[in-house]
Each structure stands twice: as C-alpha cells, then as structure tokens.
Motif scaffolding. Structure first.
Motif, short mmCIF file in Angstrom:
data_model
loop_
_atom_site.label_atom_id
_atom_site.label_comp_id
_atom_site.label_asym_id
_atom_site.label_seq_id
_atom_site.Cartn_x
_atom_site.Cartn_y
_atom_site.Cartn_z
N ASP A 217 6.96 44.87 -108.34
CA ASP A 217 5.85 43.97 -108.59
C ASP A 217 6.31 42.52 -108.46
OD1 ASP A 217 3.32 43.07 -109.29
OD2 ASP A 217 3.75 43.12 -111.44
N VAL A 218 6.81 42.14 -107.29
CA VAL A 218 7.42 40.84 -107.09
C VAL A 218 6.57 39.95 -106.21
CG1 VAL A 218 9.73 41.83 -107.35
CG2 VAL A 218 8.76 41.57 -105.06
N VAL A 219 6.91 38.66 -106.20
CA VAL A 219 6.36 37.69 -105.27
C VAL A 219 7.51 37.22 -104.39
CG1 VAL A 219 5.22 35.45 -105.04
CG2 VAL A 219 4.60 36.98 -106.92
N ALA A 220 7.31 37.28 -103.06
CA ALA A 220 8.43 37.04 -102.14
C ALA A 220 8.07 35.98 -101.11
CB ALA A 220 8.81 38.34 -101.44
N PHE A 221 9.11 35.22 -100.69
CA PHE A 221 8.97 34.19 -99.66
C PHE A 221 10.15 34.33 -98.70
CE2 PHE A 221 6.78 32.68 -103.36
CZ PHE A 221 5.64 32.04 -102.87
N ARG A 222 9.84 34.35 -97.39
CA ARG A 222 10.88 34.54 -96.39
C ARG A 222 11.11 33.22 -95.64
NH1 ARG A 222 13.15 39.22 -94.57
NH2 ARG A 222 11.48 40.55 -95.37
N LEU A 223 12.38 32.95 -95.39
CA LEU A 223 12.78 31.73 -94.68
C LEU A 223 12.71 31.92 -93.17
CD1 LEU A 223 14.13 28.88 -94.56
CD2 LEU A 223 16.34 30.07 -94.72
N SER A 224 12.15 30.92 -92.47
CA SER A 224 12.17 30.90 -91.01
C SER A 224 12.56 29.50 -90.57
CB SER A 224 10.81 31.31 -90.43
OG SER A 224 9.82 30.37 -90.82
#
Length: 860
Positions: A217-224
C-alpha cells in the motif's frame, strides 16, 4: 561491543526485500574498529562474493542465511538502520528452507537465493560506504496537533551512491495519514521535485520484488531524465497545497516519534533501500472533551497517595489547549481546586483518607460542562494484597506501530498511570539492537515499589505454527529471546525458553486474534491467557484452554500500536483491556509471582475493583474436592452494575441481574448491541467486526437525549439525535455496546423501534478464513410494558454465530457497588472450574481468573 555481538548473533537465519547482483569489492577493515567478530567478518566477506550466485541447495542457502542474520544483527548494534521488514522475511525464508508444512508466511526455495542476494547488497553498501545512501531531513519536527491539516517536506540529499533513471522513491506503509499522488486538489497529495531540472519524478506503479508490511500500500515516484549525483537534493512534499489541495490530515492519536517510511531505489533495479528516517511529534487537539481521574485502587487508612487528573481531547489524547479551573470532590464533598492553565496531566498530591470504605473522586469544571469520575478507591486496614494495574501487550515503531520505546514507557507511567508495564514487541520485526533497547528500557524505567517494568517480546507465528504468544521474564540480565527466525513452531518456543531459563522465571501468554493453540500448552510456562484486547472480547478463548485441561488465569491487554499502552481511544476496535494483579507490593518479584500464580483478573480497560473467593480461597487457586462451592464476589464498579454471571466449566450456571425496574414517565432505556466471536469447530482466526447501522425511535414517548456511557472512537463511530430519531453507526467484536435513551412521557404502551440497515461483516485481523456475511435490514419493536423488569433479547444467527440486540429499563440511582453470593451444590465433580463475569450498564466487563475444585482426571 564485540562480546555482545558474538552473544546476540547466535540467533539463526534471515533476509530482506528484492532481487540483485552483488557489485563492488570489500574494503579493508581495521580489526580494532570492526563491528563484526573476526569469524563473522570472514563469513560476511565470503557471502559478498557468493550471494549473487543463484543456488537451490537448501544447505547452501541456510548457511548464507545464517551469515546474513548474524551480519544484520551485528550491524544493528552500530545504530545503523536495518530494514523493518528484514527480520520478518528472514523468518519466512527459514520456514521455506525447513519445508515446514505450509501455514503461510513462507518464501519458496526458488526465491530465497535472490532474496539473500538483495539483502546482502543492502548491507554491503552500508558496510563499505556508510555515506552512500545520503541523508533525509524533515522541514519541521512539530509538534503538530492530532487530526491537523499540515504540509510537511522531507529533503533527500544524495550521498556517495547516485540515483539512476529508473530508480526512485517509495513511501511505505505505517505513515501518519493517507497519501496519494494522483489528485492535486485532494487530501494527502504528494509531490517529488529535484534540484536538478533535468531530473523528473513522476507517480508510478509501485515496484519492488519483496513485500513486507512496510512495502504494501505504497506511493511511488520513478526518476527519469538525468541521474542524481552526490549533493543533489530531492524534496518530497506531503500534503502539497499548490494544486488546491487542503494538505495532509494527520493521524488522530498523539505520538512522540512519527515517520514517513521513505525508501530509495538508487540503481533502478527495484531494490528498496532503507535510509535513516527523521521524525516529528504529534500531540493532542486543543479542545478538551473529557476529564478523567486515576487513583490507587487499594490504600490503607491515612496512607498518602496521588490523584492524577487528565484533560483529554475527543480521541482520549492529552489535550494541548488551555485547561480550565477544576474542582475535585471526594464522595460529593469539595476537596481541592486545580487552577486554570494547569498541565493536562495534573497531580493532586498529599491525599489521605482516614476511614475504611469505598471512595470515588469527582472532577468538574466550574460550569460543570466538563465532568469526570475516578476509579473506586478501597481503603482497607492492613491489606494482604493490593490491586495493581498493568499492560502486557503493546507496540511501537520497532514493529508495525508508531513511537519510541522511551515514549511508550513514559506514556504508560505518566499518562496511563499503570503500576506495571511491558513492551512486548513482535519478534518477527526485531533485531538485536531493538532487543537490547527493550532490556535498557526495563532497567531505566523500573522504580521498585512504584512502577514495575517487565522484559518481554511477542512470539509472532501464524495460526498453523502455534499462534501469537507474549513471553515475559522475571528479570533482565542475560535473558535471550527465542526468536521466530530460529523457532517458528510452538514446541520450539517452549523448548527454547526451558533451555536457558528456570520455568519459574518465565511467563507465556497466548492471545486470541491470531489465536494460540489451545490443544498445546506448556503448563509450567503458560499460566495466563489474554481474553480481552483492542482487537475484541474473547473470553471463549480462555475456556478453550480450560476445557482442554490447562489451568490458566485471565488478563486483558490493549495490543496497542500507537505508543499508548494501558489507555487509548485509538486501539484496533475498542478500548484495550487491562490486567489486574493481586500482589502484596509493587515490586518485580511480587508482580511476576502474582501473574504466575494466576492471582489476576481481566477488564475491558476500566479499573473495576473486584474481590472474589470460592470457599474462602482467592482467584487462580486449586482446592480439595467439596460438594458445596460458595462464591462470594464484591465489586466496586466504574458504572452501575448490570449483572454478575457465574461460569462453571464454560457455561453460565447462574446470573444475578441488578437493573430491574418498572416503567416510569421519565424513563431510561438501555439499547445494547453485541456480537459473538467464538471459534466453533477447528481452530481458526476469530470472526471480525459486526457492523450495526440504523435508527432508533420511540413511539408514545419522546427521546430528550441519550448517553454514550462507553467511549467510542470518533473515527469509526457516529451517533446523532435528529427530530426525535437517533441515527447511529458502530461495530462490535465480542463485547456489548449500548446507548442509554432518556425518555419523557413514557408509559407501558411506549415502543422502542430499532431499524437496522443492510450491512456486511468486516474482515478480522491476522488472516480470515470465513466469508463475510451480508446482514439484511430488519425492524424490531420493544413495548416497554412487556419488559417487566427483564431484558428483551432478540438474536440473529449469522452462520455459526449468534448476535443480539437487547433492550431493558434502567432504574434511576442504580447501584455502582454490589456484593454477591452463590452456592453451587448441583452435579459437583472433581476438577470443576468456576469464574465470575461482571457486566456494567455501560458495557464494561470484568472476569475473575478461574478457581479449580478437586483434581481433574489429568491430575490424578
């Protein structure tokens, strides 16, 4: 440190999250500075080389796992951050390698090699380059108010290890409020921005191979775009308002150490690394909603004591606002005044009562808008035993809860005003640093004669491996836990405890929501059963042990995960229970002896004073066979006494009711809801919550008000009176929950009408093996003239369970103190057991520990 490392790393096996290759080479270590013993260092260096080589050989994997477990625990003793889910996943891997019949929580062998590889990678980074993960700093440490709308930022400064595109940031579970990354104008909106304009973070589907309680149950952000190098910063804003959102709504409970569980994927391979997390503080709301007072339950005439007065917000936190002037009365007579602006936790000291009897303090504001009462105080000449109140089951951020161990013990001592306390953290989430800290806390906070602290932990195996058991030790020095990572089966726990301890120095207490195995108990170690907690009311659980021939006493506890042991409005489902120990003095030996002697009783959290004997003997005792068994019970309640039940061999054999009355024009009617939790048939997790939603109206009389005599959590409960109709929503799990309706113009033909809405059962905690049932709408009418001073009980069959809606009239001035005597001469046999159960008008309950008469067949 080296000696301690060697002693504590003899534990067993473990691991952590995702799949990985080992890169880099070992750096040289100065042996004098190394946190690893020479032998362990040699094995660790070999593991760094070998771990990336996939293996399906159980012996090879077991050896790697043992090294990893020793390494992780040794590293923990340096104070470095060990992933919170690591010990749990290590236990899962151990079960898989041992090929224990599957009861859940196992890693399959074909995944254990990858698990060891990724875990090795994390500890290799921390071992060889302590600054590689960089730092996290928080914009404010507070304090913030419970339930407040806030905006808080964390700044991550990249360390020696860069963050590559494809990597990113994941915010894990156990956070202080609900987070989301999709609606800028919504609650809890989270944004991530970098100091490098070429680096962009976008919301992403959560990633990571290995799941633990922290990474669900996480909130995720991916780097580009561009990678981030040493010195670059990343700002995570929780409750970002720039898109029109209101901010982040904080949790409703106070806590001294609240964290956002921020994980880093630096290499873009799904490896979630754990940095050191900064924390902030949450305190209670400003507005005072409740006044509460606590005094010792038993004192001698002329003995000096303290009355503690709590000013609380609507969630039962200590309020943070200005306190009004308060008046303190003793049995209705003015005693002291507390000036305005006093601390929310105020001590009225130097009190004495000269004459034996039962006394209660009352506290009120000058305008009487705030009123509260204390627990009953028994003034007794030369008491051979006193009633001491304790908490044996609670958690902090060391497990899946919140807060520091220091905050936990301070709360239990200063706010809950407990006499004895243990912090029984889950062993599946515990490393050696945390176990050492628990030992340190016990020694730090123990004050002989005033406050007893007890070393303990919760052995946390799934139901099919034995269920949850709290383990306690008489003293601290040299005590070693028997961790789940080594001993995942109940018999192994018992054997491990016997190996290093005198049984007289150990106490094991199973609990019901992931239930202990009532067909398998070590009677020398397992003397008590937890039958009441924030999870629900489970006195049937104690009967399961008793009916299998095990002699166990009863206690209550909270299983609180908010750092509020012994007193909390924010438990899982209801107020947590309390354990009453009958001891001669408040010292570690006296309290521990009382617990092992079963000289205890349980309550739903209220400090009900209870004195019960059978043929003159106290609770928890066995006596010779007698054809007549006379039970005497003296109870001083915290609300009027509703009924006292005598339970014999698991069945109620006699009930004495105390609320009989006839209809009057100004009537008080109790409407009560309760639900069964008993496990029928094979052992499994108890049924979850029964929701009750609907309306209560009265035909032929007017509802002029209602009382909610038992505190209900505003976050999960509602009740409001509109146009003569009470609209409500709540849930129960075992104990009853009641409204007291105040009627005007009532008569025999007046009818209470309860309309129940269509609902569905809720899932239980700790796994659930029963499909939640639909609960259809229904209407129930109760004519007051038909009650005849009795209880009109309407039952609902829900599969194997029986729930009930009950209505009865409540007399004005109902007695809060009762004496009760009952003699049993019917079908009395050797080995019979008895206990007494008390119910109050507010739904509060107390259970004595059992008595045994004669020898059971197993004893002869």
């Amino acid at each position: 440190m080296a000696d301690r490392t060697v002693r504590l790393t003899a534990c067993g096996v473990v691991l952590a999250f995702a799949a990985v290759w080992i890169i880099g080479t070992s750096i040289a270590q100065d042996p004098s500075d190394d946190y690893l013993s020479s032998g362990l260092r040699e094995r660790v260096e070999a593991l760094k080389v070998e771990a990336h080589r996939s293996s399906s050989d159980p012996e090879v994997l077991a050896a790697r796992l043992a090294t990893l477990w020793g390494w992780a625990n040794a590293y923990s003793l340096t104070g470095g951050p060990v992933p919170g889910g690591f010990p749990q996943l290590a236990a899962n891997a151990n079960r898989g390698l041992r090929r224990i019949p599957d009861g859940g929580a196992q890693l399959p062998i074909d995944r254990i090699s990858a698990f060891i590889a990724q875990s090795t990678r994390e500890f290799q980074i921390k071992d060889e380059s302590p600054g590689a993960l960089g730092t996290l700093e928080i914009s404010s440490r507070g304090p913030f108010r419970a339930g407040e709308m806030v905006t808080i930022s964390e700044t991550y400064t990249v360390g020696g290890m860069p963050m590559e595109p494809g990597g990113g940031i994941v915010i894990g579970r156990s956070r202080p409020g609900r987070l989301q990354a999709n609606s800028p104008d919504g609650h809890g909106f989270v944004t991530v921005r970098s100091s490098n304009p070429a680096a962009r973070f976008r919301p992403a589907t959560p990633w990571g191979v290995w799941a633990s309680f922290e990474t669900r149950d996480v909130v995720a952000f991916r780097l580009s775009g561009a990678p981030l190098r040493e010195g670059d910063t990343v700002t995570v804003t929780f409750g970002d308002r720039t898109g029109g959102g209101p901010g982040l709504k904080l949790q409703n409970f106070s806590n001294d150490r609240v964290v956002f569980k921020t994980f880093l994927d630096l290499e873009g391979k799904g490896w979630l690394l754990t940095p050191r997390w900064p924390s902030f503080e949450v305190v209670g709301e400003d507005e005072i909603q409740f006044i509460n007072a606590i005094a010792p339950t038993v004192v001698e005439p002329g003995e000096e004591f303290v009355l503690a007065v709590r000013s609380e917000d609507r969630f039962k936190n200590l309020a943070s606002g200005e306190t009004p002037a308060l008046e303190v009365l003793l049995n209705g007579e003015m005693l002291r005044r507390i000036p305005a602006g006093s601390a929310a936790m105020h001590e009225v000291d130097g009190l004495r009562i000269d004459s034996p009897g039962v006394y209660r303090f009352r506290v009120r504001s000058a305008d009487s808008a705030l009123q509260g009462s204390s627990n009953p105080v028994r003034v007794v000449r030369d008491p051979s035993r006193r009633i001491y109140w304790g908490e044996t089951h609670g958690h902090t951020g060391f497990a899946e809860g919140q807060g520091s161990p220091d905050g936990y013990f301070r709360f239990g001592r200063d706010v809950a005003r407990l006499d004895f306390l243990s912090l029984s953290e889950h062993d599946i989430w515990m490393d050696d640093f945390e176990w050492m800290t628990l030992q340190d806390m016990v020694e730090k906070y123990r004050v002989p004669g005033k406050f007893t602290t007890i070393l303990g932990f919760e052995w946390t195996s799934r139901l099919r491996y034995g269920g949850h058991h709290n383990v306690f030790f008489r003293d601290t020095p040299g005590r070693l836990r028997v961790p789940n990572q080594e001993a995942p089966l109940l018999d192994e726990l018992y054997a491990g405890l016997r190996k290093g301890n005198d049984p007289d120095d150990v106490l094991v207490v199973p609990h019901a929501h992931q239930p202990g195995d009532w067909t398998n108990s070590d009677p020398d170690l397992e003397r008590l059963v937890e039958i009441q907690s924030g999870h629900g009311t489970f006195d049937w659980f104690g009967n399961k042990y008793l009916q299998n021939g095990y002699r166990v006493g009863f206690i209550g506890a909270s299983d609180n995960h908010t750092g509020h042991p012994g007193y909390s409005g924010m438990t899982n489902r209801q107020l947590g229970g309390l354990a009453a120990a009958l001891a001669s003095e408040n010292t570690p030996d006296a309290i521990f002896d009382a617990l092992r002697r079963r000289a205890t009783y349980a309550t739903t959290g209220e400090r009900i004073a209870l004195d019960v004997t059978l043929n003159g003997a106290g609770v928890g005792t066995q006596q010779d066979h007698s054809p007549a068994r006379t039970i005497h019970c003296s109870v001083n309640g915290t609300a009027p006494i509703d009924a006292i039940d005598v339970v014999k061999n698991g069945s109620v054999v006699y009930t004495r009711r105390y609320l009989q009355t006839e209809v009057a024009a100004d009537a008080v009617v109790q409407v009560s809801f309760e639900s069964s939790t008993e496990v029928i048939g094979p052992r499994h997790v108890p049924r979850g919550d029964r929701p009750w939603t609907g309306e209560i109206s009265v035909e032929g009389a007017e509802i002029i008000g209602f009382d909610e005599p038992w505190f209900r959590n505003p976050a999960s409960y509602s009740a409001r009176l509109e146009g003569g109709t009470l609209r409500f929503g709540m849930h129960t799990r075992g104990r009853g929950s009641a409204f007291l309706l105040r009627l005007r113009g009532a008569g025999a033909d007046s009818r209470v009408v309860v309309d129940l809405a269509d609902t569905r059962e809720r899932l239980g905690s700790g796994g659930y093996e029963r499909t939640p049932q639909r609960l259809p709408a229904s209407r129930h009418e109760f004519r007051l003239g038909d009650l005849g001073g009795n209880v009109d009980r309407r039952e609902f069959r829900v599969l194997e369970h029986t729930d009930a809606l009950s209505v009865q009239l409540v007399p004005s001035g109902a007695a809060i103190d009762q004496d009760f005597t009952y003699t049993d001469r019917d079908d009395t046999r050797s080995g019979d057991y008895y206990y007494v159960r008390i119910r109050q008008v507010d739904g509060a309950m107390a259970w004595s520990s059992p008595f045994w008469v004669g020898a059971a067949a197993a004893d002869r």
